[in-house]
Write a protein that holds these residues in place. Structure first.
Motif, mmCIF file in Angstrom:
data_model
loop_
_atom_site.group_PDB
_atom_site.id
_atom_site.type_symbol
_atom_site.label_atom_id
_atom_site.label_comp_id
_atom_site.label_asym_id
_atom_site.label_seq_id
_atom_site.Cartn_x
_atom_site.Cartn_y
_atom_site.Cartn_z
ATOM 1 N N ALA A 8 5.727 23.923 -3.939
ATOM 2 C CA ALA A 8 5.629 22.700 -3.270
ATOM 3 C C ALA A 8 6.372 21.539 -3.731
ATOM 4 N N MET A 9 6.627 21.639 -4.965
ATOM 5 C CA MET A 9 7.368 20.625 -5.830
ATOM 6 C C MET A 9 8.406 21.275 -6.649
ATOM 7 N N THR A 10 9.570 20.268 -7.051
ATOM 8 C CA THR A 10 10.643 20.713 -7.821
ATOM 9 C C THR A 10 10.883 19.403 -8.726
ATOM 10 N N PHE A 11 11.370 19.826 -9.720
ATOM 11 C CA PHE A 11 12.000 18.622 -10.513
ATOM 12 C C PHE A 11 13.685 18.904 -10.622
ATOM 13 N N ALA A 12 14.311 17.998 -9.998
ATOM 14 C CA ALA A 12 15.698 18.299 -9.681
ATOM 15 C C ALA A 12 16.570 16.847 -10.068
ATOM 16 N N SER A 13 17.800 16.981 -10.144
ATOM 17 C CA SER A 13 18.682 16.002 -10.013
ATOM 18 C C SER A 13 18.356 15.113 -8.913
ATOM 19 N N SER A 14 18.555 13.851 -9.023
ATOM 20 C CA SER A 14 18.641 12.853 -7.897
ATOM 21 C C SER A 14 19.815 13.261 -7.103
ATOM 22 N N ALA A 15 20.561 13.669 -7.376
ATOM 23 C CA ALA A 15 21.739 14.179 -6.707
ATOM 24 C C ALA A 15 21.756 15.532 -6.108
ATOM 25 N N ASP A 61 16.472 26.328 -7.183
ATOM 26 C CA ASP A 61 16.504 25.564 -5.612
ATOM 27 C C ASP A 61 15.786 26.483 -4.541
ATOM 28 N N PRO A 62 16.367 27.758 -4.454
ATOM 29 C CA PRO A 62 15.427 28.406 -3.199
ATOM 30 C C PRO A 62 13.995 28.517 -3.164
ATOM 31 N N LYS A 63 13.353 28.484 -4.442
ATOM 32 C CA LYS A 63 12.036 28.549 -4.402
ATOM 33 C C LYS A 63 11.497 27.284 -3.731
ATOM 34 N N PHE A 64 12.024 26.334 -3.767
ATOM 35 C CA PHE A 64 11.578 24.773 -3.141
ATOM 36 C C PHE A 64 12.031 24.921 -1.808
ATOM 37 N N LEU A 65 13.326 25.302 -1.223
ATOM 38 C CA LEU A 65 13.872 24.975 -0.204
ATOM 39 C C LEU A 65 13.121 26.145 1.023
ATOM 40 N N SER A 66 12.615 27.101 0.241
ATOM 41 C CA SER A 66 12.184 28.192 1.134
ATOM 42 C C SER A 66 10.689 27.723 1.393
ATOM 43 N N PRO A 95 16.867 13.127 -13.387
ATOM 44 C CA PRO A 95 15.874 13.984 -12.719
ATOM 45 C C PRO A 95 14.773 13.361 -12.024
ATOM 46 N N ILE A 96 14.387 13.826 -10.748
ATOM 47 C CA ILE A 96 13.268 13.169 -10.244
ATOM 48 C C ILE A 96 12.349 14.303 -9.695
ATOM 49 N N LEU A 97 11.112 13.822 -9.077
ATOM 50 C CA LEU A 97 10.347 14.926 -8.324
ATOM 51 C C LEU A 97 10.699 14.820 -6.941
ATOM 52 N N TYR A 98 10.961 16.183 -6.327
ATOM 53 C CA TYR A 98 10.860 16.382 -4.838
ATOM 54 C C TYR A 98 9.683 16.904 -4.347
ATOM 55 N N TYR A 99 9.003 16.776 -3.095
ATOM 56 C CA TYR A 99 8.014 17.477 -2.883
ATOM 57 C C TYR A 99 7.738 17.551 -1.521
ATOM 58 N N ASN A 100 7.294 18.736 -0.672
ATOM 59 C CA ASN A 100 7.117 19.152 0.436
ATOM 60 C C ASN A 100 6.008 18.505 1.292
ATOM 61 N N LYS A 101 6.329 17.669 1.890
ATOM 62 C CA LYS A 101 5.156 16.690 2.613
ATOM 63 C C LYS A 101 4.387 17.378 3.627
ATOM 64 N N ASP A 102 5.009 18.634 4.040
ATOM 65 C CA ASP A 102 4.270 19.539 4.982
ATOM 66 C C ASP A 102 3.118 20.192 4.324
#
Length: 437
Positions: free
Chosen positions: A265-272, A256-261, A146-153
């Motif tokens: 602004a951030m989510t912890f999710a699988s690198s995959a 996932d929808p909370k982040f993708l929508s 798991p890694i951190l993904y974040y919304n750059k915008d």
């Protein structure tokens, strides 16, 4: 012209039926990958099938990881099982204990004279799936962390540096408050709550998940998750949930929808999750390592793998095993592994695949795509951070997540929830020990 095309098609069909394809041995491969990942998996199978004419690997989607594993076990009992089944990492102890049901991969490859060198794989991968003698029991296919993904915008909108993710949990809180002040509803959410916030959290802080080296040392293991460090973290999650600094989205990938929508602004999710996020995000995506609590000595240590391996089941015709061994040899090729890694976000499971990706300039062209590799290799793994091998862990993980939900909804304190998860989990560990000693 039309009749000529029909005639040619008929002739081609006749030749195909009369040729080697008619003698193809089919190899059933049950798996748990849907969506973008499922498409990539199908391509690997079809590319292998096109590379030779003796064998045809037939991928069959069987639902979630738990559904795929339990379905394969039931099919084995009914003697209607596949040759290959994809089993997630927490099913390893269960598969190892299924005596007589498994054809160990190291033995399969030796029996079929196919090349197979455990030293070619990343140590973090081989250790997880090997017996005490160092023999690999299943074939590494899709390893993630798991890694951190974040919304750059969103980061730009909040006046945050779009190239600087938070490194510690206090920074996550600070960033989330700035994001909310800029009008973003939620700071962060998470996939796979137990995997991220118990299993990997423990590894990153170099604290034991259980005794007996997280189960690698024997069956008499006891959970140690009701400790002060995890209690502090769960208490923070409960507190953050109240103001949506953290917003719980459910188990597995339901958040996932909370982040993708753009809601979070951030989510912890699988690198995959990278394949799905890149396919569906309408914003710039940044990557970061899992945060840590800076007051915990030894943190950050390293993360552990998730994902799955391919297990070969006993009781199939010998021809199918020949084909399975050839398929695994094909999967081991650096160019196949590098493609899979680059397309999905799974770790490059061989050193050669990692080196090929470097040589091709993949990491330079895709900043952040090597975060998972760096995080896995932050420090040499300890007994607390090389993985876990606990029986009945599929059910134990469900219990942990149920108790976390009890804490988040105010039914229990974080301490009481962790105490309950440890107690309930230990009862399942004793059942597993009794059944397999």
């Amino acid at each position: 012209m039309a009749s000529r095309i029909v005639t040619m098609a008929s002739a081609a069909a006749f030749i195909a039926a009369a040729g080697p394809a008619a003698a193809q041995t089919e190899i059933q491969w049950w798996h748990a990958m849907s969506g973008a990942l499922g498409e990539k998996l199908e391509k690997i199978a079809s590319d292998f099938n096109a590379s030779q004419s003796e064998y045809k690997v037939v991928p069959v989607f069987k639902g979630s990881y738990p559904e795929t594993m339990t379905g394969a076990i039931a099919a084995f009992r009914a003697k209607q099982h596949p040759t290959i089944v994809q089993v997630f990492e927490v099913g390893t102890a269960t598969m190892m204990a299924a005596k007589g049901a498994v054809y160990p991969v190291y033995k399969l490859m030796a029996d079929e004279n196919e090349p197979f060198d455990p030293k070619a794989y990343l140590p973090a991968v081989t250790g997880y799936y090997s017996d005490t003698q160092g023999n690999m029991l299943s074939f590494p296919f899709n390893s993630s962390t798991p890694i951190l993904y974040y919304n750059k915008d969103h980061f730009k909108k909040a006046g945050l540096d779009e190239n600087t993710p938070p490194k510690t949990w206090p920074e996550v809180e600070e960033f989330a408050k700035k994001l909310q002040a800029a009008g973003i509803a939620c700071g962060f959410t998470t996939q796979w709550p137990s995997w991220v916030h118990v299993e990997n959290f423990s590894a990153m802080h170099n604290i034991p998940l259980s005794t007996e080296a997280n189960g690698f040392g024997g069956l008499g293991t006891e959970l140690k998750i009701n400790n002060p460090t995890l209690e502090k973290h769960w208490t923070a999650l409960v507190d953050w949930q109240k103001s949506k600094i953290f917003d719980y989205g459910g188990r597995q990938g339901k958040s996932d929808p909370k982040f993708l929508s753009g809601e979070c602004a951030m989510t912890f999710a699988s690198s995959a999750a990278r394949a799905n996020i890149m396919a569906n995000a309408k914003f710039g995506v940044g990557y970061g390592m899992q945060p840590y609590w800076p007051d915990v000595q030894g943190a950050p240590q390293n993360s552990i793998i998730g994902g799955a391996t391919l297990w070969v089941l006993a009781g199939r015709p010998k021809e199918e095993y020949k084909g399975a061994a050839k398929f695994f040899a094909y999967l081991s090729k650096p160019e196949v592994q590098a493609w899979w890694h680059q397309q999905t976000g799974y770790l490059p499971i061989t050193k050669a695949a990692y080196e090929l990706s470097q040589k091709e300039g993949f990491y330079e062209k895709n900043p952040g795509s090597d975060i998972s590799i760096k995080q896995m290799n932050l420090n040499p793994p300890t007994d607390n951070s090389k993985g876990l091998r606990l029986g009945n862990f599929v059910q134990i993980r469900d219990m942990i997540e149920e108790e976390l939900e009890n804490a988040l909804t105010g039914k229990k304190s974080a301490k009481d929830a962790l105490d309950a998860a440890a107690k309930r989990g230990n009862e399942l560990l004793r059942q597993f020990e009794k059944s397999n000693s």
